[in-house]
Scaffold this motif. Structure first.
Motif, PDB file in Angstrom:
ATOM      1  N   LEU A 162       0.402  -1.332  -0.313  1.00 20.03           N
ATOM      2  CA  LEU A 162       0.344   0.144   0.303  1.00 20.03           C
ATOM      3  C   LEU A 162       0.563   1.187  -0.219  1.00 20.03           C
ATOM      4  CD1 LEU A 162      -3.156   0.865  -0.051  1.00 20.03           C
ATOM      5  CD2 LEU A 162      -2.845   1.102   2.384  1.00 20.03           C
ATOM      6  N   THR A 163       1.923   1.140   0.888  1.00 24.43           N
ATOM      7  CA  THR A 163       3.336   2.358   0.707  1.00 24.43           C
ATOM      8  C   THR A 163       3.742   2.910  -0.982  1.00 24.43           C
ATOM      9  OG1 THR A 163       3.498   1.687   2.732  1.00 24.43           O
ATOM     10  CG2 THR A 163       5.110   3.010   1.146  1.00 24.43           C
ATOM     11  N   ALA A 164       3.733   1.251  -1.642  1.00 24.00           N
ATOM     12  CA  ALA A 164       4.032   1.698  -2.960  1.00 24.00           C
ATOM     13  C   ALA A 164       3.178   2.676  -4.112  1.00 24.00           C
ATOM     14  CB  ALA A 164       4.574   0.692  -3.204  1.00 24.00           C
ATOM     15  N   LEU A 165       1.817   1.771  -3.924  1.00 22.25           N
ATOM     16  CA  LEU A 165       0.178   2.508  -4.448  1.00 22.25           C
ATOM     17  C   LEU A 165       0.752   3.844  -3.854  1.00 22.25           C
ATOM     18  CD1 LEU A 165      -2.152  -0.250  -4.404  1.00 22.25           C
ATOM     19  CD2 LEU A 165      -0.867   0.313  -6.019  1.00 22.25           C
ATOM     20  N   LEU A 166       0.987   4.540  -2.835  1.00 16.05           N
ATOM     21  CA  LEU A 166       0.405   6.088  -2.360  1.00 16.05           C
ATOM     22  C   LEU A 166       1.060   6.354  -2.534  1.00 16.05           C
ATOM     23  CD1 LEU A 166      -1.358   5.103   0.504  1.00 16.05           C
ATOM     24  CD2 LEU A 166      -2.837   5.855  -1.568  1.00 16.05           C
ATOM     25  N   ILE A 179      -0.037  -5.619 -10.493  1.00 15.29           N
ATOM     26  CA  ILE A 179       1.574  -4.520 -10.039  1.00 15.29           C
ATOM     27  C   ILE A 179       2.229  -3.907 -10.494  1.00 15.29           C
ATOM     28  CG2 ILE A 179       3.755  -4.512 -10.276  1.00 15.29           C
ATOM     29  CD1 ILE A 179       2.501  -7.294  -7.999  1.00 15.29           C
ATOM     30  N   CYS A 180       1.873  -1.810 -10.116  1.00 17.75           N
ATOM     31  CA  CYS A 180       2.273  -1.220 -10.291  1.00 17.75           C
ATOM     32  C   CYS A 180       3.127  -0.645 -10.285  1.00 17.75           C
ATOM     33  CB  CYS A 180       1.287  -0.361  -9.568  1.00 17.75           C
ATOM     34  SG  CYS A 180      -1.250   0.035  -9.647  1.00 17.75           S
ATOM     35  N   ASN A 181       4.331  -0.622  -9.657  1.00 15.80           N
ATOM     36  CA  ASN A 181       5.822  -0.419 -10.141  1.00 15.80           C
ATOM     37  C   ASN A 181       6.787  -1.376  -8.852  1.00 15.80           C
ATOM     38  OD1 ASN A 181       5.485  -0.094  -6.928  1.00 15.80           O
ATOM     39  ND2 ASN A 181       4.459   2.136  -7.655  1.00 15.80           N
ATOM     40  N   ASP A 182       7.818  -0.908  -8.895  1.00 19.58           N
ATOM     41  CA  ASP A 182       9.105  -2.524  -8.038  1.00 19.58           C
ATOM     42  C   ASP A 182       8.684  -2.069  -6.554  1.00 19.58           C
ATOM     43  OD1 ASP A 182      10.518  -1.817 -10.673  1.00 19.58           O
ATOM     44  OD2 ASP A 182      12.024  -0.604  -9.702  1.00 19.58           O
ATOM     45  N   GLY A 183       7.994  -0.942  -5.759  1.00 13.72           N
ATOM     46  CA  GLY A 183       7.210  -1.628  -4.553  1.00 13.72           C
ATOM     47  C   GLY A 183       6.378  -2.698  -4.352  1.00 13.72           C
ATOM     48  N   THR A 184       5.377  -2.396  -5.208  1.00 11.48           N
ATOM     49  CA  THR A 184       4.223  -3.787  -5.020  1.00 11.48           C
ATOM     50  C   THR A 184       4.738  -4.258  -5.488  1.00 11.48           C
ATOM     51  OG1 THR A 184       3.543  -2.377  -7.503  1.00 11.48           O
ATOM     52  CG2 THR A 184       2.203  -1.336  -5.981  1.00 11.48           C
ATOM     53  N   ARG A 185       5.634  -4.655  -6.604  1.00 13.23           N
ATOM     54  CA  ARG A 185       5.928  -6.331  -6.821  1.00 13.23           C
ATOM     55  C   ARG A 185       7.142  -6.734  -6.332  1.00 13.23           C
ATOM     56  NH1 ARG A 185       8.417  -4.498 -11.222  1.00 13.23           N
ATOM     57  NH2 ARG A 185       7.062  -5.046 -12.643  1.00 13.23           N
ATOM     58  N   ALA A 186       8.124  -6.193  -5.272  1.00 10.27           N
ATOM     59  CA  ALA A 186       9.193  -6.393  -3.894  1.00 10.27           C
ATOM     60  C   ALA A 186       8.363  -6.699  -3.271  1.00 10.27           C
ATOM     61  CB  ALA A 186      10.481  -4.941  -3.710  1.00 10.27           C
TER      62      ALA A 186
END
Length: 373
Positions: A164-168, A225-232
């Motif tokens: 959620l942090t990566a999405l936000l 999966i929107c970015n590297d953060g959500t993937r990790a």
């Protein structure tokens, strides 16, 4: 009649014995994984907790003033004092640290004065080390802890705050969005997202978060999966799941990407444990980052705490403490000698004279008046 303050209680014989047995088994489990016991003071400086943003509600702390006019609090949380102790006593640490603890925490409710203010908590902290390995071990120990007490009647939900942090990242109204997701309020979430300027893919991902609950396969299939953060973040959960599956523990686990913890210092994997028949979590934990300003940039750990009182409440009708033998007789000397003989062999023995009521006791009856010495 003597009274005690609201929010505390006496722990009587059977419950106290059950508590001792449960805590002993926890300690044995954690020591077998290389954890060592740590104790922190009952009192801490109030300022220690004020340094931490978005953590325990300061109005829930129990405060006193010491002789020097300093504000102290009765320990409201265990993780923060352990981090303080590590910073103070392990300044030259170059490797990981593994602790287990058995301490009471003290919190008051903002709404109900009769709600418990003192709680017995047992748990672990794994500070430093490889994050993927440490997270997997912490979740494994959480599962084994509940399995040892509840047999098959338990469940652990696992989330990942990093998703959620990566999405936000870069999104306005983060805290408000987190709150409505935690409450599964889809109408409010939709209204908030309509009023802010974000990519359509990110908006779709956020709208899905409250529904991302279930098996690892289900969550992986539906998570966007929107970015590297959500993937990790998803790779982290997959790694934990593989370790649990390797040990045959996966059937007690569900995954929930919309999960939030009461204490907001978590930065990665989070988890909550439930025992059937009890309406609140009996276990809570996760990965945290730099709790205190004195911590170095790489300070990170993972841990959990078990609400022992809540856990006992869930199993008190399923498990009882009983003696191996109940020795009764009219001759006090005979009772004492026979009881001593049995205790020398390692048995738990209840000794009574014949005029005492032993009908409520559990154990094998040895009636010396019938059997003789």
């Amino acid at each position: 009649m003597a009274f005690i303050p609201e929010g505390v209680k006496d722990t009587l014989c059977k419950e106290s014995e059950n508590k001792d047995k449960v805590i002993h088994n926890f300690k044995k489990l954690y020591r077998s994984y290389g954890y060592r016991k740590i104790e922190t003071p009952t009192f801490e400086y109030y300022d220690t907790f004020c340094e931490i943003k978005n953590t325990i509600d300061k109005d829930k702390t129990l405060k006193i003033i010491d002789g020097n006019g300093k504000i102290l609090v009765l320990r409201p949380d265990v993780t923060t004092p352990i981090v303080r102790a590590v910073i103070s006593n392990f300044k030259d640490r170059k490797s990981y640290l593994k602790f287990y603890y058995n301490m009471n925490i003290f919190r008051k409710s903002n709404t109900e004065s009769y709600e418990k203010k003192e709680h017995t908590q047992v748990g672990i902290e794994f500070i430093g080390g490889n994050k993927a390995f440490c997270d997997s071990e912490a979740v494994t120990l959480a599962l084994l802890s509940l399995k040892g007490c509840c047999e098959e009647n338990f469940q652990i939900d696992i989330g990942q705050t990093a998703y959620l942090t990566a999405l936000l990242k870069g999104v306005a109204n983060k805290e408000k969005i987190k709150k409505v997701i935690a409450n599964k309020n889809m109408i409010a979430l939709g209204e908030i997202l309509e009023d802010i300027n974000i990519e359509e893919k990110t908006k779709r991902a956020l709208l899905k978060v409250p529904y991302l609950y279930g098996s690892m396969e289900e969550v992986e299939k539906e998570a966007i999966i929107c970015n590297d953060g959500t993937r990790a973040a998803m790779e982290s959960l997959s790694g934990i799941y593989r370790v649990l599956k390797l040990q045959g523990l996966e059937k007690h686990v569900s995954f929930d990407l919309g999960m939030m913890q009461e204490l907001n210092y978590y930065t990665g994997v989070i988890f909550r444990g439930y025992a059937y028949g009890y309406g609140k979590p009996v276990l809570s934990g996760g990965r945290y980052g730099n709790l205190l300003e004195e911590a170095d940039d790489n300070f990170s750990g993972v841990g959990f705490g078990i609400d022992v009182d809540g856990l006992l409440a869930s199993i008190e009708n399923k498990r009882s403490i009983k003696s191996d033998y109940i020795v009764v007789g009219s001759n006090i000397n005979d009772v004492i000698l026979k009881s001593a003989e049995l205790r020398s062999k390692g048995y738990v023995v209840e000794s009574l004279t014949k005029d005492m009521d032993y009908s409520r006791l559990e154990g094998e009856l040895v009636d010396l008046d019938k059997e003789g010495m």
